[in-house]
Design an enzyme around this catalytic site. Structure first.
Site, PDB file in Angstrom:
ATOM      1  N   CYS A 234       0.839  -1.202   0.000  1.00  0.00           N
ATOM      2  CA  CYS A 234       0.000   0.000   0.000  1.00  0.00           C
ATOM      3  C   CYS A 234       0.874   1.253   0.000  1.00  0.00           C
ATOM      4  O   CYS A 234       0.635   2.200  -0.755  1.00  0.00           O
ATOM      5  CB  CYS A 234      -0.935  -0.028   1.208  1.00  0.00           C
ATOM      6  SG  CYS A 234      -2.069   1.373   1.274  1.00  0.00           S
ATOM      7  N   CYS A 235       1.923   1.253   0.867  1.00  0.00           N
ATOM      8  CA  CYS A 235       2.836   2.404   0.895  1.00  0.00           C
ATOM      9  C   CYS A 235       3.531   2.570  -0.452  1.00  0.00           C
ATOM     10  O   CYS A 235       3.788   3.706  -0.880  1.00  0.00           O
ATOM     11  CB  CYS A 235       3.879   2.235   1.999  1.00  0.00           C
ATOM     12  SG  CYS A 235       3.289   2.522   3.680  1.00  0.00           S
TER      13      CYS A 235
ATOM     14  N   CYS B 225      -1.023   8.518   7.453  1.00  0.00           N
ATOM     15  CA  CYS B 225      -2.370   8.225   6.967  1.00  0.00           C
ATOM     16  C   CYS B 225      -3.295   7.920   8.155  1.00  0.00           C
ATOM     17  O   CYS B 225      -2.870   7.335   9.149  1.00  0.00           O
ATOM     18  CB  CYS B 225      -2.326   7.023   6.037  1.00  0.00           C
ATOM     19  SG  CYS B 225      -1.468   7.359   4.489  1.00  0.00           S
TER      20      CYS B 225
ATOM     21  N   CYS C  68      -3.525   4.396   9.671  1.00  0.00           N
ATOM     22  CA  CYS C  68      -2.245   3.844  10.130  1.00  0.00           C
ATOM     23  C   CYS C  68      -1.585   4.702  11.202  1.00  0.00           C
ATOM     24  O   CYS C  68      -0.397   4.530  11.491  1.00  0.00           O
ATOM     25  CB  CYS C  68      -1.302   3.675   8.947  1.00  0.00           C
ATOM     26  SG  CYS C  68      -1.924   2.552   7.691  1.00  0.00           S
TER      27      CYS C  68
ATOM     28  N   CYS D  72       7.989   3.654   5.984  1.00  0.00           N
ATOM     29  CA  CYS D  72       7.208   3.225   4.821  1.00  0.00           C
ATOM     30  C   CYS D  72       8.102   3.057   3.602  1.00  0.00           C
ATOM     31  O   CYS D  72       7.669   2.599   2.568  1.00  0.00           O
ATOM     32  CB  CYS D  72       6.081   4.201   4.524  1.00  0.00           C
ATOM     33  SG  CYS D  72       6.615   5.876   4.332  1.00  0.00           S
TER      34      CYS D  72
HETATM   35  S1  SF4 Z   1       0.522   4.640   5.745  1.00  0.00           S
HETATM   36 FE1  SF4 Z   1      -1.117   3.076   5.615  1.00  0.00          FE
HETATM   37  S2  SF4 Z   1      -2.745   3.914   4.265  1.00  0.00           S
HETATM   38 FE2  SF4 Z   1      -0.883   5.180   4.057  1.00  0.00          FE
HETATM   39  S3  SF4 Z   1       0.142   4.378   2.274  1.00  0.00           S
HETATM   40 FE3  SF4 Z   1       1.069   3.322   4.029  1.00  0.00          FE
HETATM   41  S4  SF4 Z   1      -0.177   1.469   4.409  1.00  0.00           S
HETATM   42 FE4  SF4 Z   1      -1.317   2.787   2.966  1.00  0.00          FE
END
Ligand code: SF4
Length: 255
Positions: free
Chosen positions: A128-129, A212, A215, A240
């Protein structure tokens, strides 16, 4: 091999080490002024609109209001982050470069894994990151030879060796300025209060580090500043990829 790794970098390792020694104990303004003069429009200032980042913008905009500032809008930010983003743009008149995820990659991710895959495993969280942060970061860094971040050594064990000036190996060998590397959290807040800098209101509600919304959570007194980021993971995993590190004067990936 990352194609960015082949980009020619104007400053030698010896020069970076000299600059690091020069700016390590100097006011943050000195490093930022040097970076702006040396790199001009090939310099970008990273901002997630946390406390450190609004300090950076205040300093940089005073030196040059046309300095390039970018943010990664993952689509999952807190409402309070969008509010401070607008307040900063209005206050300083900066032309913020808002980087958003690649639409096709994001659609694929959500179609295959749903909206909340990051809770499933570290690999899913990193995926996701990668889509929401790292790929957009790569696009903006591809237009730069140097960047400025608000990293501080005190923030967490993953940031304990951050230099004031270093080479960012993970991101194509760019020069990376971390002018607040030696600042304490108190230093940041003293600056914000002294200069009346707009800040994210979540900081008043126990969020020392803000990413985010799904998170990030508030931390308890005495907890690590980044304990509320990906709180379900172990401390050594809490990056991340924006700011991963490969060693002294090198940095790797996430925020
Ligand atoms: S912090 Fe969480 S929602 Fe944001 S990009 Fe990374 S995994 Fe995705």
């Amino acid at each position: 091999m990352n194609e960015l790794l082949s980009r020619p970098v104007a400053l030698s390792d010896a020069t970076l080490e000299r600059l690091d020694r020069r700016f390590a104990d100097a006011p943050a303004e000195a490093a930022i002024e040097y970076a702006i003069e040396r790199f001009g429009s090939r310099l970008v200032v990273a901002s997630s609109f946390g406390a450190e980042d609004v300090v950076l913008i205040d300093i940089a905009a005073r030196i040059d209001p046309s300095v390039r500032v970018f943010t990664l809008d993952t689509g999952r930010l807190h409402q309070e982050t969008y509010e401070v983003m607008d307040a900063i743009v209005e206050r300083y008149g900066i032309r913020l470069e808002v980087m958003v995820p690649n639409q096709v990659s994001l659609q694929e991710l959500v179609r295959e894994k749903g909206n909340n895959s990051f809770y499933a495993s570290i690999e899913d969280r990193r995926e996701c990151c990668q889509v929401r942060k790292l790929e957009p970061l790569r696009r903006v860094l591809d237009t730069a030879d140097a960047w400025v971040t608000g990293l501080r050594r005190e923030q967490s064990i993953t940031r304990a060796e951050v230099a004031t000036v270093e080479r960012d190996i993970t991101n194509g060998g760019l020069v990376k300025f971390n002018p607040l590397a030696s600042w304490s959290r108190a230093d940041v807040w003293t600056y914000i209060e002294r200069h009346g800098v707009p800040y994210n209101r979540l900081h008043d509600r126990g969020f020392p580090s803000i990413g985010c919304a799904p998170c990030t959570r508030a931390v308890l007194p005495g907890e690590d500043e980044r304990a509320g980021r990906w709180w379900w993971e172990r401390p050594e995993h809490k990056e991340c990829g924006l700011h991963a590190r490969a060693g002294l004067h090198q940095s790797s990936a996430t925020h």
